[in-house]
Design a protein around this motif. Structure first.
Motif, short mmCIF file in Angstrom:
data_model
loop_
_atom_site.label_atom_id
_atom_site.label_comp_id
_atom_site.label_asym_id
_atom_site.label_seq_id
_atom_site.Cartn_x
_atom_site.Cartn_y
_atom_site.Cartn_z
N GLY A 7 0.78 -1.24 0.00
CA GLY A 7 0.00 0.00 0.00
C GLY A 7 0.81 1.27 0.00
N GLU A 8 2.11 1.19 -0.21
CA GLU A 8 2.97 2.37 -0.20
C GLU A 8 3.83 2.41 -1.46
OE1 GLU A 8 2.82 4.65 2.17
OE2 GLU A 8 1.38 3.48 3.33
N VAL A 9 4.11 3.60 -1.93
CA VAL A 9 5.05 3.77 -3.04
C VAL A 9 6.45 3.71 -2.44
CG1 VAL A 9 5.83 5.28 -4.91
CG2 VAL A 9 3.40 5.21 -4.28
N THR A 10 7.28 2.82 -2.95
CA THR A 10 8.62 2.63 -2.41
C THR A 10 9.65 2.68 -3.54
OG1 THR A 10 8.57 0.22 -2.64
CG2 THR A 10 7.73 1.12 -0.59
N PHE A 106 -0.53 -11.39 -5.45
CA PHE A 106 0.47 -10.36 -5.72
C PHE A 106 0.57 -9.43 -4.51
CE2 PHE A 106 -0.78 -11.62 -9.96
CZ PHE A 106 0.41 -11.61 -10.65
N ASP A 107 1.78 -8.96 -4.23
CA ASP A 107 1.93 -8.00 -3.15
C ASP A 107 2.76 -6.79 -3.54
OD1 ASP A 107 4.32 -9.38 -3.20
OD2 ASP A 107 4.11 -10.20 -1.20
N ALA A 108 3.18 -6.72 -4.82
CA ALA A 108 3.93 -5.57 -5.30
C ALA A 108 3.60 -5.35 -6.78
CB ALA A 108 5.42 -5.78 -5.12
N PHE A 109 3.68 -4.08 -7.19
CA PHE A 109 3.29 -3.70 -8.54
C PHE A 109 4.28 -2.67 -9.07
CE2 PHE A 109 -0.24 -4.68 -5.86
CZ PHE A 109 -0.91 -5.66 -6.58
N GLU A 110 4.91 -2.99 -10.20
CA GLU A 110 5.82 -2.04 -10.83
C GLU A 110 5.03 -1.29 -11.89
OE1 GLU A 110 10.06 -3.15 -11.75
OE2 GLU A 110 9.26 -2.89 -13.78
N LEU A 111 5.00 0.02 -11.77
CA LEU A 111 4.17 0.84 -12.63
C LEU A 111 5.02 1.83 -13.42
CD1 LEU A 111 1.52 1.40 -9.90
CD2 LEU A 111 1.31 -0.14 -11.85
N GLY A 112 4.49 2.25 -14.54
CA GLY A 112 5.24 3.12 -15.43
C GLY A 112 5.26 4.58 -15.02
N ARG A 113 4.27 5.03 -14.26
CA ARG A 113 4.17 6.45 -13.94
C ARG A 113 3.97 6.65 -12.44
NH1 ARG A 113 -0.63 6.89 -17.22
NH2 ARG A 113 -1.31 8.30 -15.59
N GLU A 114 4.50 7.74 -11.93
CA GLU A 114 4.39 8.06 -10.50
C GLU A 114 2.94 8.31 -10.09
OE1 GLU A 114 5.69 8.30 -6.72
OE2 GLU A 114 7.03 7.94 -8.41
N ASP A 115 2.15 9.00 -10.93
CA ASP A 115 0.76 9.27 -10.57
C ASP A 115 -0.05 7.97 -10.52
OD1 ASP A 115 0.94 9.07 -13.35
OD2 ASP A 115 -0.75 10.40 -13.69
N ALA A 117 1.23 5.13 -9.63
CA ALA A 117 1.68 4.48 -8.39
C ALA A 117 0.92 5.03 -7.19
CB ALA A 117 3.18 4.67 -8.21
N GLN A 118 0.71 6.34 -7.16
CA GLN A 118 -0.05 6.94 -6.05
C GLN A 118 -1.49 6.43 -6.03
OE1 GLN A 118 1.23 8.64 -3.65
NE2 GLN A 118 3.24 8.92 -4.54
N ALA A 119 -2.11 6.31 -7.21
CA ALA A 119 -3.49 5.79 -7.30
C ALA A 119 -3.54 4.33 -6.86
CB ALA A 119 -4.02 5.94 -8.72
N PHE A 120 -2.54 3.53 -7.23
CA PHE A 120 -2.49 2.13 -6.81
C PHE A 120 -2.35 2.03 -5.30
CE2 PHE A 120 -1.89 -1.65 -9.57
CZ PHE A 120 -2.39 -1.10 -10.74
N ALA A 121 -1.46 2.82 -4.74
CA ALA A 121 -1.24 2.77 -3.29
C ALA A 121 -2.53 3.08 -2.54
CB ALA A 121 -0.14 3.76 -2.89
N ALA A 122 -3.25 4.10 -2.97
CA ALA A 122 -4.52 4.45 -2.32
C ALA A 122 -5.55 3.36 -2.52
CB ALA A 122 -5.04 5.78 -2.86
N ALA A 123 -5.64 2.81 -3.71
CA ALA A 123 -6.64 1.78 -4.01
C ALA A 123 -6.38 0.48 -3.24
CB ALA A 123 -6.66 1.50 -5.50
N SER A 124 -5.13 0.18 -2.97
CA SER A 124 -4.81 -1.08 -2.28
C SER A 124 -5.27 -1.07 -0.83
CB SER A 124 -3.32 -1.37 -2.36
OG SER A 124 -2.60 -0.45 -1.58
N ARG A 125 -5.63 0.11 -0.32
CA ARG A 125 -6.11 0.21 1.06
C ARG A 125 -7.63 0.37 1.15
NH1 ARG A 125 -1.46 3.57 0.86
NH2 ARG A 125 -2.76 5.41 0.64
N GLU A 126 -8.34 0.31 0.00
CA GLU A 126 -9.78 0.54 -0.01
C GLU A 126 -10.56 -0.54 0.73
OE1 GLU A 126 -10.95 1.03 -4.08
OE2 GLU A 126 -10.33 3.12 -4.11
N TYR A 127 -10.16 -1.79 0.60
CA TYR A 127 -10.90 -2.90 1.22
C TYR A 127 -9.99 -3.63 2.20
CZ TYR A 127 -14.17 -2.13 -2.57
OH TYR A 127 -15.06 -1.56 -3.44
N SER A 128 -10.54 -3.95 3.36
CA SER A 128 -9.73 -4.67 4.35
C SER A 128 -10.29 -6.05 4.68
CB SER A 128 -9.63 -3.84 5.63
OG SER A 128 -10.92 -3.60 6.15
#
Length: 147
Positions: A7-10, A106-115, A117-128
């Motif tokens: 859930g974090e951009v690293t 999956f627990d990590a995602f390599e993305l092409g763009r920084e924006d 990545a931010q959307a993915f990080a936020a979305a990965s925390r939507e459901y618990s």
């Protein structure tokens, strides 16, 4: 490329990434150096079984967003082989696929763009919590309620 993990951009710590055949050759010759492998859609993850204890990252390639074979590869690694290390989606990975990828293991995602990545990080925390069990190891709501 940005990496979203837990859930974090690293930072994306990349070592040498080999596809399956070169990885198997290297692992046979010098197993301690074989720690990252990239599976292409038609690779069989069962070939990695002897090396799962030493693998740090298994990258699963999505050359096109419509190719879903990577989901099956992740499921095989998590459920059948019991792989506990990082499974990283690389390639044409879309935000719409995130929840299904998380549930597939999956627990990590390599993305092409920084924006992205931010959307993915936020979305990965939507459901618990989820109703169905899946390869991510989370118990379903009903199992938690009745345990």
């Amino acid at each position: 490329m940005p990496l979203v993990k837990n859930g974090e951009v690293t930072a994306n710590p990349h070592g040498e990434v080999l596809t399956l055949e070169p990885f198997l050759e290297m692992a046979a010759a010098d197993p301690k150096d074989a720690v990252i492998v990239r599976l292409m859609p038609d690779d069989c993850p069962l070939q990695l079984e002897p090396f799962l204890d030493q693998l740090e990252v298994v990258e699963i390639s999505f050359p096109r967003y419509a190719d879903g074979r990577g989901y099956s590869q992740a499921q095989l690694l998590r459920r059948r082989l019991g792989y506990k290390g990082e499974i990283r989606a690389v390639g044409d990975v879309l935000r719409d696929q995130l929840l299904f990828m998380l549930r597939s293991g999956f627990d990590a995602f390599e993305l092409g763009r920084e924006d992205a990545a931010q959307a993915f990080a936020a979305a990965s925390r939507e459901y618990s919590h989820f109703y169905q069990p899946a390869a991510d190891g989370e118990s379903g709501v009903f199992a938690r309620r009745h345990s």
